[in-house]
Scaffold this motif. Structure first.
Motif, PDB file in Angstrom:
ATOM      1  N   THR A  36      48.676  30.523  42.192  1.00 39.70           N
ATOM      2  CA  THR A  36      47.594  31.067  41.372  1.00 39.70           C
ATOM      3  C   THR A  36      48.006  31.359  39.928  1.00 39.70           C
ATOM      4  O   THR A  36      47.348  30.911  38.982  1.00 39.70           O
ATOM      5  CB  THR A  36      47.044  32.358  42.012  1.00 39.70           C
ATOM      6  OG1 THR A  36      46.492  32.033  43.286  1.00 39.70           O
ATOM      7  CG2 THR A  36      45.953  32.964  41.145  1.00 39.70           C
ATOM      8  N   GLY A 191      49.601  31.645  49.067  1.00 39.62           N
ATOM      9  CA  GLY A 191      48.250  32.171  49.128  1.00 39.62           C
ATOM     10  C   GLY A 191      47.887  32.768  50.478  1.00 39.62           C
ATOM     11  O   GLY A 191      46.892  33.484  50.603  1.00 39.62           O
ATOM     12  N   ASP A 211      51.115  39.887  41.579  1.00 34.57           N
ATOM     13  CA  ASP A 211      50.049  39.457  42.483  1.00 34.57           C
ATOM     14  C   ASP A 211      49.039  40.584  42.704  1.00 34.57           C
ATOM     15  O   ASP A 211      49.423  41.694  43.113  1.00 34.57           O
ATOM     16  CB  ASP A 211      50.652  39.016  43.821  1.00 34.57           C
ATOM     17  CG  ASP A 211      49.677  38.181  44.630  1.00 34.57           C
ATOM     18  OD1 ASP A 211      48.535  38.658  44.867  1.00 34.57           O
ATOM     19  OD2 ASP A 211      50.020  37.049  44.995  1.00 34.57           O
ATOM     20  N   ASP A 273      41.954  34.684  43.026  1.00 41.15           N
ATOM     21  CA  ASP A 273      42.096  34.707  44.484  1.00 41.15           C
ATOM     22  C   ASP A 273      40.804  35.127  45.182  1.00 41.15           C
ATOM     23  O   ASP A 273      40.578  34.796  46.348  1.00 41.15           O
ATOM     24  CB  ASP A 273      43.242  35.636  44.889  1.00 41.15           C
ATOM     25  CG  ASP A 273      44.608  35.057  44.549  1.00 41.15           C
ATOM     26  OD1 ASP A 273      44.712  33.814  44.444  1.00 41.15           O
ATOM     27  OD2 ASP A 273      45.557  35.832  44.371  1.00 41.15           O
TER      28      ASP A 273
END
Length: 292
Positions: A36, A191, A211, A273
């Motif tokens: 990401t 992920g 994250d 996400d």
């Protein structure tokens, strides 16, 4: 005489115009890795330079070596890389240095060995952290990685494939530094690891510090009390020959110095996400800092 001067000036102007046009007309190829934050930073670099008048093409490759080798071979013009990745993966250094010393060393060695240079870091430090759920932290009274020692043999550590094999700062380095083994290491797409942690498919996750899912799931990060993980400051890297030919591009990219914090990146990473369009989030990143 006047005619000769006019012809000379006209020729000079045409030459300068041609050089300028060729510089702007050449498409700048930006590559990134396959997770990401890399996708987001790669897109942001492309959108940013496009806004400044340059043609850009953004491509996703795979892991660090694919991107680095693409730069070496000339397949790519630039990509966002982390200081700790090159420090440990490319140059195989093992001694943990300060943030500045790590940057200085990878810049110097990249230039000397590969003709690749590093611009200014963008501000965030996406180092590795080991995360557990609040329930796990409470159950075993975990605060530091060392606290895992009595329980590690019964716990499953999860992470991506790259962390699992990185000798210097990945799973092999972790168990060597701390002196204990986990029940197993479960490799999966980055992920998927956070959901696996929440769903108790794994007990510990090798997380990235920026994250957004760390905050989303209320995870507890264990302190790296033996300092096995080096700093990972994200920085645009490219060949020195590209820098020499494209000073305007470099000047614009250096304006990205220190603009995004870890908390900024947690927010933007989480937006992607959660399903938001990556180009729109990359654009917002730039607009939030008045860069476009």
């Amino acid at each position: 005489m006047k005619n000769k001067i006019r012809l000379f000036l006209a020729g000079t102007l045409l030459f300068m115009t041609a050089v300028s046009c060729s510089s702007h007309d050449k498409t700048i190829t930006i590559v990134h890795k396959n997770f990401t934050e890399q996708r987001l930073i790669g897109q942001a670099m492309g959108i940013y330079l496009k806004d400044k008048g340059f043609k850009t093409e953004v491509k996703e490759l795979g892991g660090s070596m694919l991107c680095f080798n693409a730069l070496v071979s000339g397949e790519a013009d630039m990509y966002p890389e982390y200081t700790g990745t090159v420090y440990s993966t490319i140059f195989k250094h093992t001694k943990i240095l300060s943030e500045q010393d790590t940057y200085d060393m990878v810049k110097k060695e990249s230039e000397e060995k590969y003709g690749i240079t590093w611009l200014e870091p963008m501000g965030f430090n996406n180092t590795y952290v080991l995360s557990v759920t609040k329930e796990t932290a409470k159950k075993y009274n975990l605060h530091n990685i060392s606290d895992l020692a009595p329980y590690a043999k019964d716990l499953v550590l999860g992470g991506d494939s790259e962390f699992g094999v990185r000798e210097i700062d990945g799973y092999p380095a972790l168990i060597k530094k701390y002196g204990f083994q986990f029940k197993s290491y479960k490799s999966m797409d980055q992920g998927l690891t956070y959901q696996a942690l929440v769903n108790e498919k794994i007990d510990i996750n090798a997380s990235y510090a920026t994250d957004g899912r760390i905050a989303k799931y209320g995870l507890v990060n264990l302190k790296d009390d033996k300092q096995v993980f080096p700093p990972y400051y994200c920085t645009p890297i490219m060949k020195q020959s590209f820098v020499d030919k494209n000073p305007k591009v470099v000047a614009y990219l250096n304006k990205l110095k220190g603009v995004w914090s870890n908390e900024d990146m947690q927010k933007y990473n989480q937006m992607v996400d959660d399903g938001k369009d990556i180009d729109k989030v990359a654009t917002q990143m730039l607009q939030d800092k008045n860069l476009i």
